[in-house]
Design a protein around this motif. Sequence first.
Motif, PDB file in Angstrom:
ATOM      1  N   MET A  37      56.667  61.980  28.796  1.00  0.00           N
ATOM      2  CA  MET A  37      56.055  60.716  29.100  1.00  0.00           C
ATOM      3  C   MET A  37      54.631  60.935  29.599  1.00  0.00           C
ATOM      4  N   SER A  38      53.703  60.236  28.998  1.00  0.00           N
ATOM      5  CA  SER A  38      52.298  60.378  29.346  1.00  0.00           C
ATOM      6  C   SER A  38      51.796  59.123  30.043  1.00  0.00           C
ATOM      7  N   THR A  39      51.135  59.329  31.147  1.00  0.00           N
ATOM      8  CA  THR A  39      50.535  58.187  31.823  1.00  0.00           C
ATOM      9  C   THR A  39      49.027  58.330  31.756  1.00  0.00           C
ATOM     10  N   THR A  40      48.375  57.273  31.354  1.00  0.00           N
ATOM     11  CA  THR A  40      46.933  57.280  31.260  1.00  0.00           C
ATOM     12  C   THR A  40      46.366  56.526  32.444  1.00  0.00           C
ATOM     13  N   ALA A  41      45.437  57.160  33.118  1.00  0.00           N
ATOM     14  CA  ALA A  41      44.805  56.510  34.266  1.00  0.00           C
ATOM     15  C   ALA A  41      43.920  55.368  33.776  1.00  0.00           C
ATOM     16  N   VAL A  42      43.997  54.262  34.450  1.00  0.00           N
ATOM     17  CA  VAL A  42      43.146  53.118  34.143  1.00  0.00           C
ATOM     18  C   VAL A  42      41.977  53.147  35.115  1.00  0.00           C
ATOM     19  N   ILE A  43      40.792  52.996  34.584  1.00  0.00           N
ATOM     20  CA  ILE A  43      39.601  53.006  35.422  1.00  0.00           C
ATOM     21  C   ILE A  43      39.607  51.758  36.305  1.00  0.00           C
ATOM     22  N   PRO A  44      39.520  51.941  37.618  1.00  0.00           N
ATOM     23  CA  PRO A  44      39.553  50.779  38.513  1.00  0.00           C
ATOM     24  C   PRO A  44      38.301  49.915  38.371  1.00  0.00           C
ATOM     25  N   LEU A  45      38.383  48.739  38.927  1.00  0.00           N
ATOM     26  CA  LEU A  45      37.250  47.824  38.946  1.00  0.00           C
ATOM     27  C   LEU A  45      36.169  48.436  39.834  1.00  0.00           C
ATOM     28  N   SER A  46      34.975  48.573  39.303  1.00  0.00           N
ATOM     29  CA  SER A  46      33.870  49.189  40.049  1.00  0.00           C
ATOM     30  C   SER A  46      32.937  48.122  40.615  1.00  0.00           C
ATOM     31  N   THR A  47      32.035  48.550  41.464  1.00  0.00           N
ATOM     32  CA  THR A  47      31.043  47.618  41.989  1.00  0.00           C
ATOM     33  C   THR A  47      30.137  47.123  40.858  1.00  0.00           C
ATOM     34  N   THR A  48      29.877  47.966  39.875  1.00  0.00           N
ATOM     35  CA  THR A  48      29.092  47.537  38.705  1.00  0.00           C
ATOM     36  C   THR A  48      29.841  46.451  37.942  1.00  0.00           C
ATOM     37  N   ASP A  49      31.159  46.647  37.757  1.00  0.00           N
ATOM     38  CA  ASP A  49      31.984  45.616  37.110  1.00  0.00           C
ATOM     39  C   ASP A  49      31.936  44.319  37.911  1.00  0.00           C
ATOM     40  N   ALA A  50      32.031  44.441  39.221  1.00  0.00           N
ATOM     41  CA  ALA A  50      32.029  43.260  40.091  1.00  0.00           C
ATOM     42  C   ALA A  50      30.711  42.501  39.968  1.00  0.00           C
ATOM     43  N   GLU A  51      29.613  43.227  39.902  1.00  0.00           N
ATOM     44  CA  GLU A  51      28.304  42.578  39.753  1.00  0.00           C
ATOM     45  C   GLU A  51      28.203  41.877  38.399  1.00  0.00           C
ATOM     46  N   THR A  52      28.784  42.482  37.351  1.00  0.00           N
ATOM     47  CA  THR A  52      28.814  41.840  36.033  1.00  0.00           C
ATOM     48  C   THR A  52      29.591  40.530  36.106  1.00  0.00           C
ATOM     49  N   LEU A  53      30.737  40.564  36.777  1.00  0.00           N
ATOM     50  CA  LEU A  53      31.554  39.354  36.936  1.00  0.00           C
ATOM     51  C   LEU A  53      30.803  38.270  37.710  1.00  0.00           C
ATOM     52  N   ILE A  54      30.184  38.656  38.821  1.00  0.00           N
ATOM     53  CA  ILE A  54      29.441  37.694  39.644  1.00  0.00           C
ATOM     54  C   ILE A  54      28.304  37.070  38.831  1.00  0.00           C
ATOM     55  N   SER A  55      27.531  37.904  38.162  1.00  0.00           N
ATOM     56  CA  SER A  55      26.390  37.405  37.388  1.00  0.00           C
ATOM     57  C   SER A  55      26.828  36.474  36.271  1.00  0.00           C
ATOM     58  N   ALA A  56      27.866  36.850  35.546  1.00  0.00           N
ATOM     59  CA  ALA A  56      28.332  36.033  34.425  1.00  0.00           C
ATOM     60  C   ALA A  56      28.857  34.683  34.911  1.00  0.00           C
ATOM     61  N   ALA A  57      29.606  34.682  36.006  1.00  0.00           N
ATOM     62  CA  ALA A  57      30.133  33.422  36.546  1.00  0.00           C
ATOM     63  C   ALA A  57      29.000  32.535  37.048  1.00  0.00           C
ATOM     64  N   ARG A  58      28.052  33.125  37.750  1.00  0.00           N
ATOM     65  CA  ARG A  58      26.928  32.353  38.281  1.00  0.00           C
ATOM     66  C   ARG A  58      26.043  31.823  37.162  1.00  0.00           C
ATOM     67  N   ASN A  59      25.824  32.617  36.109  1.00  0.00           N
ATOM     68  CA  ASN A  59      25.024  32.144  34.974  1.00  0.00           C
ATOM     69  C   ASN A  59      25.696  30.957  34.287  1.00  0.00           C
ATOM     70  N   ALA A  60      27.009  31.038  34.124  1.00  0.00           N
ATOM     71  CA  ALA A  60      27.754  29.937  33.502  1.00  0.00           C
ATOM     72  C   ALA A  60      27.672  28.687  34.376  1.00  0.00           C
ATOM     73  N   ALA A  61      27.806  28.867  35.680  1.00  0.00           N
ATOM     74  CA  ALA A  61      27.735  27.733  36.599  1.00  0.00           C
ATOM     75  C   ALA A  61      26.331  27.129  36.607  1.00  0.00           C
ATOM     76  N   GLU A  62      25.324  27.988  36.633  1.00  0.00           N
ATOM     77  CA  GLU A  62      23.940  27.510  36.634  1.00  0.00           C
ATOM     78  C   GLU A  62      23.640  26.724  35.361  1.00  0.00           C
ATOM     79  N   ALA A  63      24.125  27.196  34.230  1.00  0.00           N
ATOM     80  CA  ALA A  63      23.918  26.494  32.957  1.00  0.00           C
ATOM     81  C   ALA A  63      24.559  25.107  32.985  1.00  0.00           C
ATOM     82  N   ALA A  64      25.626  24.959  33.787  1.00  0.00           N
ATOM     83  CA  ALA A  64      26.313  23.670  33.908  1.00  0.00           C
ATOM     84  C   ALA A  64      25.753  22.833  35.057  1.00  0.00           C
ATOM     85  N   GLY A  65      24.774  23.380  35.787  1.00  0.00           N
ATOM     86  CA  GLY A  65      24.189  22.655  36.903  1.00  0.00           C
ATOM     87  C   GLY A  65      25.073  22.594  38.130  1.00  0.00           C
ATOM     88  N   VAL A  66      25.922  23.612  38.318  1.00  0.00           N
ATOM     89  CA  VAL A  66      26.875  23.637  39.425  1.00  0.00           C
ATOM     90  C   VAL A  66      26.557  24.824  40.338  1.00  0.00           C
TER      91      VAL A  66
END
Length: 140
Positions: free
Chosen positions: A1-30
């Motif tokens: 049985m082989s287990t593959t490590a999954v790369i955890p959520l990084s601070t870079t990933d978190a910044e991507t999430l924050i930016s994308a959510a904020r850009n979508a909200a800004e485009a909607a005027g929220v």
Amino acid sequence: MSTTAVIPLSTTDAETLISAARNAAEAAGVTVSVTVLDAGGQLLAFRRDDRAVLISGETSTRKAYTALQLNAPTADLVDLVKPEGPFHSLPTALDRPLLFIAGGVPVHRDGRLIGAIGVGGGAPEQDHGFATTAVEELSR
């Protein structure tokens, strides 16, 4: 049985999430608050727009926590906690409060749960859309 490590959520990933959510909200005027939690439920990133209502910081964090703990978008859970729902008492049963309002979305990598994002400040369906857009951006 082989287990593959999954790369955890990084601070870079978190910044991507924050930016994308904020850009979508800004485009909607929220103006919004966005919270990103890692797989252990610890705060990885948080951002509140200058004009976002103050409570949006708390709601975004609780939405992310709820999505993480139940590994489901909070939008999909709303009916479960209504008086006739099977999880009616769940919001008050735990030490750390859950929030069953749309806007929290789990984040997966290679099929594994690695964290969650929560957005607060807009209408629930808007917050859900902003969070979903962010998760989609991260998976590109």
